[in-house]
Design an enzyme around this catalytic site. Structure first.
Site, PDB file in Angstrom:
ATOM      1  N   ASP A  17       0.870  -1.175   0.000  1.00 14.67           N
ATOM      2  CA  ASP A  17       0.000   0.000   0.000  1.00 14.67           C
ATOM      3  C   ASP A  17       0.908   1.227   0.000  1.00 14.67           C
ATOM      4  O   ASP A  17       1.607   1.493   0.989  1.00 14.67           O
ATOM      5  CB  ASP A  17      -0.873  -0.042   1.256  1.00 14.67           C
ATOM      6  CG  ASP A  17      -1.770   1.165   1.431  1.00 14.67           C
ATOM      7  OD1 ASP A  17      -1.634   2.166   0.683  1.00 14.67           O
ATOM      8  OD2 ASP A  17      -2.612   1.117   2.344  1.00 14.67           O
ATOM      9  N   ILE A  18       0.902   1.983  -1.077  1.00 14.94           N
ATOM     10  CA  ILE A  18       1.812   3.120  -1.206  1.00 14.94           C
ATOM     11  C   ILE A  18       1.577   4.176  -0.131  1.00 14.94           C
ATOM     12  O   ILE A  18       2.483   4.929   0.210  1.00 14.94           O
ATOM     13  CB  ILE A  18       1.747   3.715  -2.629  1.00 14.94           C
ATOM     14  CG1 ILE A  18       3.009   4.549  -2.905  1.00 14.94           C
ATOM     15  CG2 ILE A  18       0.464   4.513  -2.845  1.00 14.94           C
ATOM     16  CD1 ILE A  18       3.258   4.827  -4.358  1.00 14.94           C
ATOM     17  N   ASN A  31      -5.199  12.956 -11.295  1.00  9.59           N
ATOM     18  CA  ASN A  31      -5.849  13.473 -12.497  1.00  9.59           C
ATOM     19  C   ASN A  31      -5.431  14.938 -12.619  1.00  9.59           C
ATOM     20  O   ASN A  31      -4.838  15.505 -11.704  1.00  9.59           O
ATOM     21  CB  ASN A  31      -7.371  13.282 -12.436  1.00  9.59           C
ATOM     22  CG  ASN A  31      -8.009  14.005 -11.275  1.00  9.59           C
ATOM     23  OD1 ASN A  31      -7.806  15.194 -11.079  1.00  9.59           O
ATOM     24  ND2 ASN A  31      -8.781  13.276 -10.485  1.00  9.59           N
ATOM     25  N   GLY A  39      -9.035   5.232  -6.913  1.00 10.61           N
ATOM     26  CA  GLY A  39      -7.810   4.441  -6.946  1.00 10.61           C
ATOM     27  C   GLY A  39      -6.717   4.992  -6.052  1.00 10.61           C
ATOM     28  O   GLY A  39      -6.963   5.428  -4.917  1.00 10.61           O
ATOM     29  N   VAL A  40      -5.493   4.990  -6.581  1.00  8.57           N
ATOM     30  CA  VAL A  40      -4.326   5.471  -5.838  1.00  8.57           C
ATOM     31  C   VAL A  40      -4.523   6.924  -5.419  1.00  8.57           C
ATOM     32  O   VAL A  40      -4.221   7.305  -4.286  1.00  8.57           O
ATOM     33  CB  VAL A  40      -3.044   5.319  -6.687  1.00  8.57           C
ATOM     34  CG1 VAL A  40      -1.869   6.043  -6.068  1.00  8.57           C
ATOM     35  CG2 VAL A  40      -2.706   3.849  -6.881  1.00  8.57           C
ATOM     36  N   ASP A  41      -5.043   7.740  -6.326  1.00 11.02           N
ATOM     37  CA  ASP A  41      -5.251   9.163  -6.049  1.00 11.02           C
ATOM     38  C   ASP A  41      -6.153   9.353  -4.828  1.00 11.02           C
ATOM     39  O   ASP A  41      -5.828  10.099  -3.898  1.00 11.02           O
ATOM     40  CB  ASP A  41      -5.855   9.822  -7.286  1.00 11.02           C
ATOM     41  CG  ASP A  41      -5.872  11.341  -7.244  1.00 11.02           C
ATOM     42  OD1 ASP A  41      -5.165  11.947  -6.421  1.00 11.02           O
ATOM     43  OD2 ASP A  41      -6.601  11.924  -8.071  1.00 11.02           O
ATOM     44  N   TYR A 133      -6.913   4.492 -16.395  1.00  8.10           N
ATOM     45  CA  TYR A 133      -6.488   5.170 -17.614  1.00  8.10           C
ATOM     46  C   TYR A 133      -6.202   4.194 -18.754  1.00  8.10           C
ATOM     47  O   TYR A 133      -5.851   4.602 -19.850  1.00  8.10           O
ATOM     48  CB  TYR A 133      -5.300   6.084 -17.341  1.00  8.10           C
ATOM     49  CG  TYR A 133      -5.710   7.419 -16.725  1.00  8.10           C
ATOM     50  CD1 TYR A 133      -7.010   7.655 -16.266  1.00  8.10           C
ATOM     51  CD2 TYR A 133      -4.809   8.449 -16.620  1.00  8.10           C
ATOM     52  CE1 TYR A 133      -7.382   8.868 -15.721  1.00  8.10           C
ATOM     53  CE2 TYR A 133      -5.182   9.673 -16.073  1.00  8.10           C
ATOM     54  CZ  TYR A 133      -6.467   9.876 -15.636  1.00  8.10           C
ATOM     55  OH  TYR A 133      -6.846  11.076 -15.104  1.00  8.10           O
TER      56      TYR A 133
END
Length: 188
Positions: A17-18, A31, A39-41, A133
């Site tokens: 998990d970043i 974005n 998601g990640v963002d 994406y």
């Protein structure tokens, strides 16, 4: 963990998990609005706390009124994350007809440029482009590994360690294969 060296930069992959990574900087697959998303963002915005959104709004108000262009990168503090900084980059959206692999590679090189400008020695990337994406995991991994290795040759001894923190075992396997195919060899 699979590891390799792209000249002086150590490149590794890991499952994780970043938002929990201890590194000087983590990269957000953002974005162009910089105002959060899925998601990640979304995970990074949630983990960093509301000050991250405030910092991104300030960037939009001042230096990036039209948003962050595809392939570019910008940094904010990490706020409540274990990382000191978040480097936001916008991947090309294949579903919107943005199919140039150079634009995807630019996400990685521009993020490394920003990390170097900050003095960050360790940097963690997600699989930029491989989510909503629409880039295939293979294309994302090849662009990522190729860009990081080329950057490391051009700018040796600037960043010490690049970690690809991947959310699934199959995605990590694709990044491991790209790393091995790039002639990096297996490590740890």
């Amino acid at each position: 963990m699979i590891g390799a060296y792209g000249r002086s930069v150590r490149i590794t992959t890991e499952l994780g998990d970043i938002t929990r990574v201890e590194a000087d900087a983590i990269v957000n697959a953002a974005n162009s609005t910089l105002l959060g998303g899925g998601g990640v963002d979304g995970a990074i915005h949630a983990a960093a706390g509301p000050r991250l959104l405030a910092a991104c709004r300030e960037l939009r108000r001042t230096t990036l009124p039209d948003g962050l262009p595809v392939g570019d990168a910008v940094a904010t503090p990490g706020f409540d994350l274990p990382a000191r900084w978040v480097i936001h980059t916008v991947g090309p959206n294949r579903h919107a007809g943005q199919t140039d692999p150079a634009a995807l590679a630019s996400c990685f090189t521009r993020s490394l440029d920003v990390a170097a400008d900050l003095g960050a020695r360790t940097l963690a990337f997600p699989a930029v482009g491989a989510g909503v994406y629409g880039w295939s995991p293979d294309d994302a991994a090849n662009a990522a590994i190729g860009a990081v290795r080329a950057w490391a040759v051009a700018r040796p001894h600037v960043v010490d360690h690049v970690r690809f923190v991947l959310f699934s075992a199959p995605l990590r396997a694709v990044f491991d294969a790209a790393l091995a195919a790039a002639g990096a060899g297996a490590g740890e």
